[in-house]
Motif scaffolding. Sequence first.
Motif, PDB file in Angstrom:
ATOM      1  N   PRO A  50      -4.463 -21.613   2.516  1.00 21.32           N
ATOM      2  CA  PRO A  50      -3.719 -21.321   1.277  1.00 21.32           C
ATOM      3  C   PRO A  50      -3.873 -22.350   0.144  1.00 21.32           C
ATOM      4  O   PRO A  50      -3.611 -22.022  -1.016  1.00 21.32           O
TER       5      PRO A  50
ATOM      6  N   GLN B   3       2.355 -13.685   2.798  1.00 18.23           N
ATOM      7  CA  GLN B   3       2.527 -12.878   1.597  1.00 18.23           C
ATOM      8  C   GLN B   3       2.077 -13.595   0.323  1.00 18.23           C
ATOM      9  O   GLN B   3       1.424 -13.009  -0.523  1.00 18.23           O
ATOM     10  N   ASP B   4       2.448 -14.856   0.199  1.00 16.96           N
ATOM     11  CA  ASP B   4       2.176 -15.601  -1.037  1.00 16.96           C
ATOM     12  C   ASP B   4       1.613 -16.955  -0.632  1.00 16.96           C
ATOM     13  O   ASP B   4       2.311 -17.746  -0.002  1.00 16.96           O
ATOM     14  N   PHE B   5       0.377 -17.240  -0.985  1.00 18.44           N
ATOM     15  CA  PHE B   5      -0.250 -18.492  -0.553  1.00 18.44           C
ATOM     16  C   PHE B   5       0.292 -19.717  -1.298  1.00 18.44           C
ATOM     17  O   PHE B   5      -0.112 -20.833  -1.015  1.00 18.44           O
ATOM     18  N   THR B   6       1.205 -19.499  -2.248  1.00 19.58           N
ATOM     19  CA  THR B   6       1.775 -20.649  -2.958  1.00 19.58           C
ATOM     20  C   THR B   6       3.176 -20.982  -2.470  1.00 19.58           C
ATOM     21  O   THR B   6       3.786 -21.937  -2.954  1.00 19.58           O
TER      22      THR B   6
END
Lengths: 380, 144
Positions: free
Chosen positions: A145, A246-249
Motif C-alpha cells: 500500500p 479497501q483503501d491503501f491510504t
Amino acid sequence: MKRKSIAVVGAAETTDLGVIPNLSQIGLNADAALNAIADAGLKPSDIDGVATAGESPIALASYLGITPTWIDGTGVGGCSFLMHLRHAAAAINEGLCTTVLVAHGESGRSQIAPSAPPSYHPGSLEGQFEKPFGVGWAPTMFTIPLLRYMKTYGVTLEQVAQIPVIQRQWAALNPRAMEKAPLTVEDVLNSKMIAYPFTRHMCCLVTDGGGALVLTSAERARDFARPVWVLGTGESAESTMISQMQDFTSSAAFRVSGAKAFSEAGITQSDVDHLMIYDAFAHLPLYGLEDLGFCQPGEAAGFIGDGHTAPGGSLPVNTNGGGLSYMHSGMYGMYVLQESIRQMRGIAPAQVKGAKISVAHGVAGWFSGSSTIIFSNEAP
Amino acid sequence: MTDPRPAGAQRPLPKPTPETAHFWEGTRAGELRLQTCMGCEKTYFPPRFFCPKCGSRSVKMVKASGRATLYSYVIAQRPVPGFTPPYGICVVELEEGPRMMTNVVGCPQTPEALQLDMPLTVVFEPKDDTITLPLFQPAGEQVR
C-alpha cells in the motif's frame, strides 16, 4: 470498561531477548510466563485462564501445570495478544475466570521447535488470487500500500525513512534493544533493497523472545504491588488479502479498533501521554497516527518530521525502539503491551516523565486485523 | 528489459474451486469475468456465490472490459519460485471498480516504468491446460 474493568498485575518479557539459542518456542512461552507470574507475586497454580497464539493454549497450560477454566487461542497474527487481553477482560467481568495468563514466545530467529508457518492451499483465495503473482511473505505484502499512500499525500521516501531513524534514537536509550547504532536517512535509503520502496532498515528485525501478562479484576488488582489499569479496548478486522484492503491510504481495522478503545476509555487523543504503534515496517506509524486520530490524513509524516514522536517530543511513540530496532520475534504485539505497561509503571528505560495514559496499538497480518488497548496508572 | 514471466514452471498456480471455476474458465477463453449483484448492483471480486455488500445470492457473471489502472505495487528483490527478481507485484484497479493482484508485463520492472495510475489492459498468459493467468500490460502496447 470503566465500571467493571480489569488490570495488569504481572508483566515481564523473557529473561533474554534477541538471540536465545537455549529455549524452544514453548520454553520461551514458559520463561515469560514464569517471569510474569513471579512479577505478580503469584504461583502458576493461581492462574485459571490461559491465552496464547502460535503455541496451543492447552499445550502451554499443561506444560505449566495449570488447569484452566478459560482458554483463548485466538491466533490471527501479531496483535493476537492484545485481543487476548480484551477477551480476558470480558471473561473476568463475566466470572469465567479470575486470574488470566496471556503468554507469547517465539523462536523467530533461532527457529527452535517453532509452529509451522501458515501455508496457503492453491485453492484458497490467497492461493488463487495472490500467490501466483509472486508474493512471498510480509515483506512483499504488507508493503504494497505505501506507494499509493505516498502519491495520495505527496509524501517522500525521505520522510518515510525518518521513521526508522527516530526509532533508533529511542533504541539507543534501551539496553535491551537489538540495534542501537545511530542511523541517518541516507543509511536507511542506502541499505539493501528488500521490496521497493522498502529497504532493510524499513523492515523489522527477526529475533527470539517472549512476554507474558497476568490479568485480574480491577477490584482485586488493588491488592497487588503495581497494577496498570485497562481503560478501554478495541479490535477489528478487514481482509487477509492485501489486494482487497479497501483503501491503501488508511486501515479500516485500525480506525474501528481505535475508535472503540477511545470510546470505551472515555478519553480523547490529547489525553494520551505515550503511544505504541506496532511497526513491522516503517509505514505503520503513518497509518497508526492517522487512523487512531492523532493526525489528520496525510499529516503524520510532517508530524513525525517535526520531532513530535522522537525523544523529547510531545507524543513519544515506540519508545522501546519498536519492531524496527528493539526486537521482532514475528508476532510483535506482546512487546507493544510490555512497553506501555513499563511506561505506566514508571520503569521504562526511556521513561516518559509523568505519563498517565498509554495507548498500545497492534496489527495482525498485513492490515488484516487490529487491536487497541488503553492503559493508565490511575484507577478508572 | 526484465520481465516477471517465470523462468520455469515453478510459479505457484491456482487450483480452481467450485465457486471460482467460472473465473478460470473465463481467463482460458480470453475473458476477465467478474460478478454483479442483481439486487444492489455491486460488481465484485474475488468470485463467490453471493454479494459481499448485501449478502444476496442473486448474482450474475459479467465480462470486464480488461481496462485497468495501476493502484500500487512493490518491486520484489528476492527470488521466489518461478520469478526472476526484480519483479513487480502489482494491484490494479479494474474499470468496473474491483481491484486484483497481478503482474504488469511488457515494461521494465522499475519505479520509472511502473507509474501509479498508468492505464493498463489485461493480457492472458496460459500456464497449463487448466490455468491461464490474467496479467496486465501498459495500454497501447501490442497484444502479446
